[in-house]
Design a protein around this motif. Structure first.
Motif, mmCIF file in Angstrom:
data_model
loop_
_atom_site.group_PDB
_atom_site.id
_atom_site.type_symbol
_atom_site.label_atom_id
_atom_site.label_comp_id
_atom_site.label_asym_id
_atom_site.label_seq_id
_atom_site.Cartn_x
_atom_site.Cartn_y
_atom_site.Cartn_z
ATOM 1 N N THR A 134 62.295 -78.739 2.559
ATOM 2 C CA THR A 134 61.228 -78.704 2.420
ATOM 3 C C THR A 134 60.197 -79.932 2.992
ATOM 4 O O THR A 134 59.387 -80.226 3.397
ATOM 5 N N ARG A 135 60.943 -81.402 3.185
ATOM 6 C CA ARG A 135 59.865 -82.334 3.164
ATOM 7 C C ARG A 135 60.165 -82.038 5.410
ATOM 8 O O ARG A 135 59.122 -83.314 5.510
ATOM 9 N N ALA A 136 61.036 -81.594 5.298
ATOM 10 C CA ALA A 136 61.209 -81.664 7.066
ATOM 11 C C ALA A 136 59.993 -81.182 7.850
ATOM 12 O O ALA A 136 59.323 -81.555 8.794
ATOM 13 N N ALA A 137 59.701 -79.543 6.915
ATOM 14 C CA ALA A 137 58.774 -79.134 7.746
ATOM 15 C C ALA A 137 57.376 -79.655 6.945
ATOM 16 O O ALA A 137 56.509 -78.949 8.143
ATOM 17 N N ARG A 138 57.089 -80.236 6.249
ATOM 18 C CA ARG A 138 55.407 -80.631 6.138
ATOM 19 C C ARG A 138 55.516 -81.574 7.072
ATOM 20 O O ARG A 138 54.600 -82.349 7.890
ATOM 21 N N LEU A 144 60.740 -73.394 13.990
ATOM 22 C CA LEU A 144 61.389 -72.960 14.932
ATOM 23 C C LEU A 144 62.244 -71.729 13.813
ATOM 24 O O LEU A 144 63.299 -72.375 13.540
ATOM 25 N N LEU A 145 62.080 -70.389 13.713
ATOM 26 C CA LEU A 145 62.910 -69.256 12.948
ATOM 27 C C LEU A 145 63.612 -68.598 14.472
ATOM 28 O O LEU A 145 63.370 -67.824 14.970
ATOM 29 N N SER A 162 52.243 -75.182 12.770
ATOM 30 C CA SER A 162 52.609 -74.288 13.804
ATOM 31 C C SER A 162 55.074 -73.828 13.314
ATOM 32 O O SER A 162 55.604 -74.133 13.418
ATOM 33 N N VAL A 163 54.668 -72.334 13.191
ATOM 34 C CA VAL A 163 55.631 -71.371 13.426
ATOM 35 C C VAL A 163 56.150 -70.465 13.838
ATOM 36 O O VAL A 163 55.113 -69.823 14.512
ATOM 37 N N VAL A 164 57.401 -71.291 14.667
ATOM 38 C CA VAL A 164 57.345 -69.841 15.776
ATOM 39 C C VAL A 164 58.686 -68.541 15.783
ATOM 40 O O VAL A 164 60.192 -70.439 16.020
ATOM 41 N N ALA A 370 54.501 -74.061 22.448
ATOM 42 C CA ALA A 370 55.450 -75.015 21.616
ATOM 43 C C ALA A 370 55.821 -76.129 21.829
ATOM 44 O O ALA A 370 54.609 -77.126 21.580
ATOM 45 N N VAL A 371 56.050 -76.847 22.936
ATOM 46 C CA VAL A 371 56.387 -77.638 23.165
ATOM 47 C C VAL A 371 55.356 -78.290 24.079
ATOM 48 O O VAL A 371 54.321 -79.729 23.900
ATOM 49 N N GLN A 372 54.520 -77.676 24.505
ATOM 50 C CA GLN A 372 53.169 -78.092 25.727
ATOM 51 C C GLN A 372 52.219 -78.522 24.336
ATOM 52 O O GLN A 372 51.687 -79.458 24.463
#
Length: 386
Positions: A134-138, A144-145, A162-164, A370-372
């Motif tokens: 949870t804290r990392a996602a914030r 990335l999924l 961003s969720v990819v 996403a990287v760019q």
């Protein structure tokens, strides 16, 4: 959770894609080579530990990971294991450098529903994973999924980040020829090679696969089953070893107690005639599409899958095999034998060839985008020496 440095998702898919775009990927994890450092085609592999799932060397991996971050000063970190999230968050807080969290499994759900941990330890670990994810996602520049289903399963996914989705599709080896199609199974008088690959476990159906092969061998003496992959549970490994001794004439086990290089698994896929995916219905796997299914589809390997709507739809769409109920071993054995008949299957399997959507090239552009977005200016560089 820490994967080998030659892990297909980290090395072949992420590493290969980024190296091809001019970045310098550094893949860190469990040692996959006897040498300390291995430099591939634009990819650097760095071992964090040499042991297995548990042990003192795994604890040392945390310190080695932190030392690697400080030495290499990466412009972007992509974390593939939740156990490395605390130090990644500390690194992000100190440097401001962005990081991605690559969700390869629904870890908290797996801990709660699989019988690896028990009692209070299970609850404690699941809560700890929930907390750190949870804290990392914030703070992550992107989450990335590896599975589409995680978008609905994970309550902590941030709406503002961003969720990819980057599914675990197949990366063909360089210059690998396309498999000939359509595909027919060998005649009854010829060897019939069955395959179970990937994580070896009762939940993933390895013992169901062995029972099906045993029944088939009673009808066709040329049937051989290869089980190739890594078995994480010692009790299941002992059971597998005993079965391999009992059925040495037709049961071949590669790996088991030791991890197997992904290249060896792909070679086994290419030489096999029928792939078995005897997964048991379980919350941790039933909404996911197994990596091995993409690998089998891309290599035009006919398959037997359980009655999972997601998998069944893929198999039927491409004429890739049959749906069977592995809980009743006789039925999948009979169906597998029936697949030999050219009269019953005159078009063979994969009449239109391997499906294009089974390959990683459909996912790679989203990773690069996403990287760019996280690194607007190309920051490819050789990096300091290790």
């Amino acid at each position: 959770m820490l994967k080998s440095t030659d892990d297909t998702r980290m090395y072949e898919k992420f590493g290969g894609t980024l190296a091809g775009a001019g970045y310098l990927p550094i893949v860190a994890g469990r040692s996959a080579h006897p040498k300390a450092f291995v430099s591939g085609p634009g990819i650097l592999e760095v071992p964090l530990f040499n042991g297995h799932r548990l042990g003192f060397s795994r604890l040392l991996a945390q310190w080695r990971y932190w030392r690697l971050l400080r030495k290499m000063q990466p412009d972007l970190v992509i974390v593939h294991a939740p156990e490395l999230l605390p130090l990644t968050l500390l690194w992000h807080q100190r440097t401001g450098h962005p990081f991605f969290y690559d969700v390869r499994e629904n870890y908290a759900l797996n801990i709660r529903t699989q019988q690896v941990y028990r009692g209070g330890l299970k609850r404690l670990l699941a809560r700890a994973v929930d907390w750190v994810e949870t804290r990392a996602a914030r703070r992550a520049a992107a989450v990335l999924l590896a599975e589409r289903s995680y978008a609905a399963e994970l309550p902590w996914l941030p709406a503002s980040r961003s969720v990819v989705v980057l599914e675990n599709k197949y990366v063909a080896p360089p210059d690998a020829p396309a498999p000939p199609t359509p595909v027919w199974l060998p005649k009854p008088s010829e060897p019939l090679r069955l395959l179970y690959s990937g994580t070896i476990s009762e939940l993933n159906g390895v013992f169901d696969a062995i029972r099906v092969a045993e029944i088939m061998h009673g009808y066709l003496s040329n049937v051989v089953l290869t089980v190739i992959g890594y078995c994480q549970r010692p009790d299941e490994q002992r059971r597998l070893d005993e079965l391999a001794r009992q059925h040495a004439a037709w049961l071949r086990v590669v790996g088991g107690a030791q991890p197997v290089p992904h290249a060896a698994i792909l070679a086994e896929i290419r030489r096999s005639h029928l792939g078995l995916l005897p997964y048991q219905e379980h919350p941790s796997t039933w909404n996911c599409i197994p990596t091995k299914l993409y690998e089998y589809l891309a290599n035009a390997l006919p398959v037997l899958v359980p009655p999972n709507p997601l998998w069944q739809a893929e198999v039927e769409r491409h004429g890739a095999g049959l749906t069977v109920d592995f809980r009743f071993s006789i039925q999948p054995a009979q169906e597998a034998i029936s697949m030999i008949s050219h009269r019953k299957y005159p078009q063979g399997f994969y009449p239109a060839g391997p499906p294009a959507e089974a390959f990683w090239h459909s996912e790679a552009p989203r990773l690069l985008a996403a990287v760019q977005a996280a690194l607007p200016v190309v920051t490819a560089r050789a990096g300091p020496p290790l």
